[in-house]
Write an enzyme that holds these catalytic residues in place. Structure first.
Site, PDB file in Angstrom:
ATOM      1  N   CYS A 165     -28.217  44.918  62.793  1.00 22.07           N
ATOM      2  CA  CYS A 165     -27.298  44.173  61.958  1.00 22.07           C
ATOM      3  C   CYS A 165     -28.320  44.281  60.769  1.00 22.07           C
ATOM      4  CB  CYS A 165     -27.424  42.683  61.903  1.00 22.07           C
ATOM      5  SG  CYS A 165     -26.073  42.136  63.690  1.00 22.07           S
ATOM      6  N   ARG A 223     -28.840  50.036  60.267  1.00 22.47           N
ATOM      7  CA  ARG A 223     -29.211  48.425  61.650  1.00 22.47           C
ATOM      8  C   ARG A 223     -27.412  48.054  62.237  1.00 22.47           C
ATOM      9  NH1 ARG A 223     -33.740  47.347  60.080  1.00 22.47           N
ATOM     10  NH2 ARG A 223     -33.506  45.182  61.680  1.00 22.47           N
ATOM     11  N   TRP A 256     -23.779  44.614  63.706  1.00 26.98           N
ATOM     12  CA  TRP A 256     -23.606  45.590  65.940  1.00 26.98           C
ATOM     13  C   TRP A 256     -23.566  44.378  66.190  1.00 26.98           C
ATOM     14  CZ3 TRP A 256     -26.441  45.438  70.214  1.00 26.98           C
ATOM     15  CH2 TRP A 256     -25.750  46.628  70.822  1.00 26.98           C
ATOM     16  N   ASN A 287     -29.244  38.133  61.858  1.00 20.38           N
ATOM     17  CA  ASN A 287     -29.485  39.253  62.652  1.00 20.38           C
ATOM     18  C   ASN A 287     -30.350  38.483  63.842  1.00 20.38           C
ATOM     19  OD1 ASN A 287     -30.516  41.050  63.793  1.00 20.38           O
ATOM     20  ND2 ASN A 287     -32.116  41.833  62.486  1.00 20.38           N
ATOM     21  N   GLY A 288     -29.864  38.445  64.907  1.00 16.21           N
ATOM     22  CA  GLY A 288     -30.738  37.749  65.976  1.00 16.21           C
ATOM     23  C   GLY A 288     -29.481  37.513  67.523  1.00 16.21           C
ATOM     24  N   GLU A 290     -35.682  64.268  76.688  1.00 18.67           N
ATOM     25  CA  GLU A 290     -35.171  63.796  74.974  1.00 18.67           C
ATOM     26  C   GLU A 290     -34.292  64.634  74.523  1.00 18.67           C
ATOM     27  OE1 GLU A 290     -35.689  62.154  73.111  1.00 18.67           O
ATOM     28  OE2 GLU A 290     -35.871  63.104  71.294  1.00 18.67           O
ATOM     29  N   LYS A 347     -30.123  63.379  73.087  1.00 18.60           N
ATOM     30  CA  LYS A 347     -29.954  63.259  71.828  1.00 18.60           C
ATOM     31  C   LYS A 347     -28.532  63.890  71.804  1.00 18.60           C
ATOM     32  CE  LYS A 347     -31.967  62.088  70.172  1.00 18.60           C
ATOM     33  NZ  LYS A 347     -33.663  61.716  69.835  1.00 18.60           N
ATOM     34  N   GLU A 405     -26.108  61.036  72.698  1.00 16.23           N
ATOM     35  CA  GLU A 405     -25.695  59.631  71.654  1.00 16.23           C
ATOM     36  C   GLU A 405     -24.918  60.493  70.477  1.00 16.23           C
ATOM     37  OE1 GLU A 405     -29.584  57.898  69.926  1.00 16.23           O
ATOM     38  OE2 GLU A 405     -30.709  59.874  70.596  1.00 16.23           O
ATOM     39  N   HIS A 432     -30.534  69.317  95.146  1.00 14.64           N
ATOM     40  CA  HIS A 432     -31.137  68.612  95.672  1.00 14.64           C
ATOM     41  C   HIS A 432     -29.681  67.454  95.704  1.00 14.64           C
ATOM     42  CE1 HIS A 432     -34.773  69.145  97.938  1.00 14.64           C
ATOM     43  NE2 HIS A 432     -35.019  69.652  97.095  1.00 14.64           N
ATOM     44  N   LYS A 455     -29.957  51.280  65.077  1.00 12.82           N
ATOM     45  CA  LYS A 455     -31.348  52.046  64.744  1.00 12.82           C
ATOM     46  C   LYS A 455     -32.039  51.070  65.504  1.00 12.82           C
ATOM     47  CE  LYS A 455     -34.328  54.803  62.766  1.00 12.82           C
ATOM     48  NZ  LYS A 455     -33.748  56.432  64.012  1.00 12.82           N
TER      49      LYS A 455
HETATM   50  C1  G6P Z   1     -32.804  53.587  69.316  1.00 14.92           C
HETATM   51  C2  G6P Z   1     -32.972  54.118  68.351  1.00 14.92           C
HETATM   52  C3  G6P Z   1     -33.476  55.137  68.954  1.00 14.92           C
HETATM   53  C4  G6P Z   1     -35.562  54.920  69.268  1.00 14.92           C
HETATM   54  C5  G6P Z   1     -35.180  53.470  70.076  1.00 14.92           C
HETATM   55  C6  G6P Z   1     -36.810  53.020  70.461  1.00 14.92           C
HETATM   56  O1  G6P Z   1     -32.089  53.366  70.488  1.00 14.92           O
HETATM   57  O2  G6P Z   1     -31.317  54.522  68.543  1.00 14.92           O
HETATM   58  O3  G6P Z   1     -33.362  56.537  67.914  1.00 14.92           O
HETATM   59  O4  G6P Z   1     -35.705  56.247  69.677  1.00 14.92           O
HETATM   60  O5  G6P Z   1     -34.120  52.121  69.426  1.00 14.92           O
HETATM   61  O6  G6P Z   1     -37.028  52.746  68.714  1.00 14.92           O
HETATM   62  P1  G6P Z   1     -37.914  52.201  68.338  1.00 14.92           P
HETATM   63  O7  G6P Z   1     -38.077  51.407  66.681  1.00 14.92           O
HETATM   64  O8  G6P Z   1     -38.454  50.956  68.991  1.00 14.92           O
HETATM   65  O9  G6P Z   1     -38.608  53.547  68.166  1.00 14.92           O
END
Ligand code: G6P
Length: 604
Positions: free
Chosen positions: A2, A27, A73, A97-98, A477, A481, A484, A500, A599
């Site tokens: 948010c 956000r 969000w 936000n929270g 990773e 990627k 997502e 396995h 994010k």
């Molecule tokens: C969310 C974001 C990711 C990020 C993760 C941790 O899931 O979409 O891109 O890696 O949070 O966020 P931070 O700000 O703690 O790196």
């Protein structure tokens, strides 16, 4: 999660709020809304499910100099107009936000049910502020209400009869504020108002902020005056714009060479790692018997590279923990353990709480953080700032590579301090790290080739990423990627473990992205790749071979510049980022704002 913004001053509030919300949209983008004081002192609200552009389409009023805005969000209650913020109850309008964890109890203790029309925890807060507001003394209402909330919150509140004034208070959830000639600003983060002011301060927790067009004042809940501690940003609004790129993600992928150089250069003196400007003492690395790395998402995968590197090079046991698990486990940490938390935003709630837990066990906590002055940076005993600049795309790219680069500096420092590396070896290691930016620039030139190969991925419903050792951590990773931003199921597997179970899922045409950059396991990985190829997989292989034409190994080979094994991950990951990016774009998706994600994850 948010995004919140508030403005009061000489400028048209609606424009500032909408522009600010667009910058905060990463956000959360389930719904958006604004509330503002009309000239007659009444509070008007515009809100809608959907994105800020949908909100803009229903904002037609241009006569306000004071207002608050929110991009959501969803946590409590679905994505509906009614659940969108701001929430208005009686004489109070607010954004949040929270998460208010005890909202059920508050509803019954204060008899608020009849005041509620949405399914949100936030509306309960609005109803409570309204209940405690006598129509004249907003500060009294805030002082009484705030201690009643359990959970995390950043509130911006407007009270009828107080036109032009915005109140704010927070616990955990981030909020920064600034004041300048044009007026006063408050927001979840700086990007929302950096074009107006580079000087800002972090709103201290449990401190009531009052802002008018004249300025901002702070007071503790008991009424004592609090002085803001001003900080200054070292980037400007252009760093948070697309700068000619079609998306933030592509811009950020391309910024990696510069971001790495910015991050490592100030920490290299005479060819060796040096953290004196970060005030990180040598003693942090001495007597360090074991290391625990804690983070979430991509930051955690950067931590896994760190683990692989440190453990292999130095023989120190390293554990990587998912922050949301670590918090509720009984982690084995002693006074001699070094705990490294990694976070781009510095606000991820689970990582922050994990840090707080770690601090009860050791004083050796080090945060690798991108956002200056963020909660994690402030609370950690030591901080190593990465200098990626603002990362706006939800899927992290440049933050990952700079976090990883930070681990390379740390590994080298540990090696020197613990006498596991000679100075000559360390010089060579650092030289290789300094070469990384140049190699990434080479890789970026492959973008057309990568885009072409992703055509084969567009209709896939399952994909696999395989590798061994450090390549396996990278596979995770790469798979994250792709999932997502393209919504294609992607699974990372240690190449030797496939047989396995998971190999049962390989059938004709299933894309397998294979990494074979580590010479000590090269032949083993190639054997594993042959196994999937023999079962019909469509194999895209990344290796440092000049050419591979053997079709029993792969369908497409991407040749990476030759570097020492430990440094290949920087090249590989950029290819993996581009694979995810072009697959997403090829499917007609917006890689910057993938569905259901946000994010900055400030709720548990
Ligand atoms: C969310 C974001 C990711 C990020 C993760 C941790 O899931 O979409 O891109 O890696 O949070 O966020 P931070 O700000 O703690 O790196």
């Amino acid at each position: 999660m948010c995004g919140i913004i508030g403005f009061t001053g000489k400028l048209e509030a609606q424009d500032i709020l909408l522009d600010g919300l667009e910058k905060l949209e990463y956000r959360g983008y389930d719904s958006a809304g604004i509330a503002y004081f009309k000239e007659n002192g009444k509070i008007s609200i515009r809100k809608t499910a959907g994105k800020v552009k949908d909100l803009r389409a229903i904002c037609d009023d241009n006569d306000s100099l004071c207002g608050i805005g929110h991009t959501r969000w969803a946590t409590h209650g679905g994505v509906t107009n009614a659940n969108a913020h701001p929430h208005k109850c009686g004489n109070v309008a607010l954004i949040h936000n929270g998460i208010i964890e005890n909202y059920h109890e508050l509803v019954s203790s204060y008899d608020l049910e009849k005041d509620l029309i949405s399914e949100t925890d936030t509306e309960v807060a609005a109803a409570l502020f309204n209940k405690l507001y006598d129509g004249e003394h907003p500060l009294d209402a805030i002082q009484k209400a705030v201690p009643l909330f359990k959970g995390s919150f950043a509130f911006c509140i407007m009270f009828k009869n107080n036109p032009g004034v915005i109140y704010a208070v927070r616990n955990v959830s981030p909020m920064v504020a600034a004041t300048c000639e044009d007026g006063s600003f408050i927001a979840s983060d700086l990007t929302a108002f950096i074009q107006y002011s580079k000087k800002y301060f972090i709103v201290p927790e449990y401190t009531i902020l009052t802002m008018t067009s004249e300025g901002i004042s702070l007071q503790a809940l008991d009424g004592t005056r609090v002085e803001p501690e001003f900080l200054e940003v070292n980037w400007d609004i252009t760093a948070a714009q697309k700068d000619g790129y079609p998306t933030f993600m592509l811009k950020e992928i391309n910024e990696q060479p510069a971001a790495i150089t910015r991050t490592i250069t100030p920490r290299i003196q005479n060819g060796l790692p040096d953290f004196s400007e970060d005030n990180i003492p040598k003693s942090l690395f001495e007597n360090c018997r074991d290391i625990t790395i804690v983070a979430c998402g991509t930051a955690m995968y950067a931590g896994m590279v760190g683990k692989s590197l440190i453990q292999d090079m130095l023989g120190i046991p390293v554990t990587v923990a998912i922050a949301s698990e670590f918090r509720y486990e009984k982690p084995v940490i002693t006074e001699e353990s070094l705990v490294i938390v990694v976070s781009q935003s510095g606000e991820t709630i689970d990582t922050l709480e994990a840090l707080r837990l770690a601090k009860t066990k050791t004083e050796k906590t080090l945060a690798i953080v991108n956002v200056k002055g963020s909660s994690i940076a402030r609370e950690s005993n030591y901080v190593l700032y990465t200098h990626a600049g603002p990362e706006i795309a939800v899927a992290s790219t440049k933050a990952y590579t700079v976090q990883t680069a930070a681990f390379y500096l740390i590994a080298c420092k540990l090696g020197l301090v613990q006498h596991k590396l000679t100075e000559t070896e360390a010089h060579e290691f650092i030289q290789n790290l300094q070469n990384v930016s140049g190699h990434i620039s080479e890789i970026l030139k492959l973008s057309d080739d990568v885009e072409r190969l992703t055509k084969r991925m567009l209709n896939a419903s399952n994909t696999f990423f395989i590798g061994r050792g450090i390549d396996y951590t990278l596979s995770m990773e790469g798979a994250l990627k792709l999932k997502e931003i393209s919504y294609i199921h992607a699974e990372a597997y240690a190449a030797g473990e496939l047989k396995h179970g998971t190999i049962a899922l390989i059938s004709e045409g299933v894309p397998v992205i294979a990494l074979a950059t580590q010479s000590h396991v090269y032949s083993k990985v190639i054997s594993n790749i042959r196994e999937v190829k023999a079962r019909g997989a469509y194999v895209i292989l990344l290796s440092m071979d000049e050419e591979i034409t053997d079709t029993s190994i792969c369908d497409i080979h991407i040749s990476l510049p030759k570097v020492p094994d430990n440094f290949a991950i920087f090249e590989s990951v950029v290819v993996l980022q581009m694979i995810a990016y072009y697959t997403s774009v090829g499917k007609g998706l917006n890689p910057d704002q993938p569905r259901n994600l946000a994010k900055s994850v400030t709720v548990e």
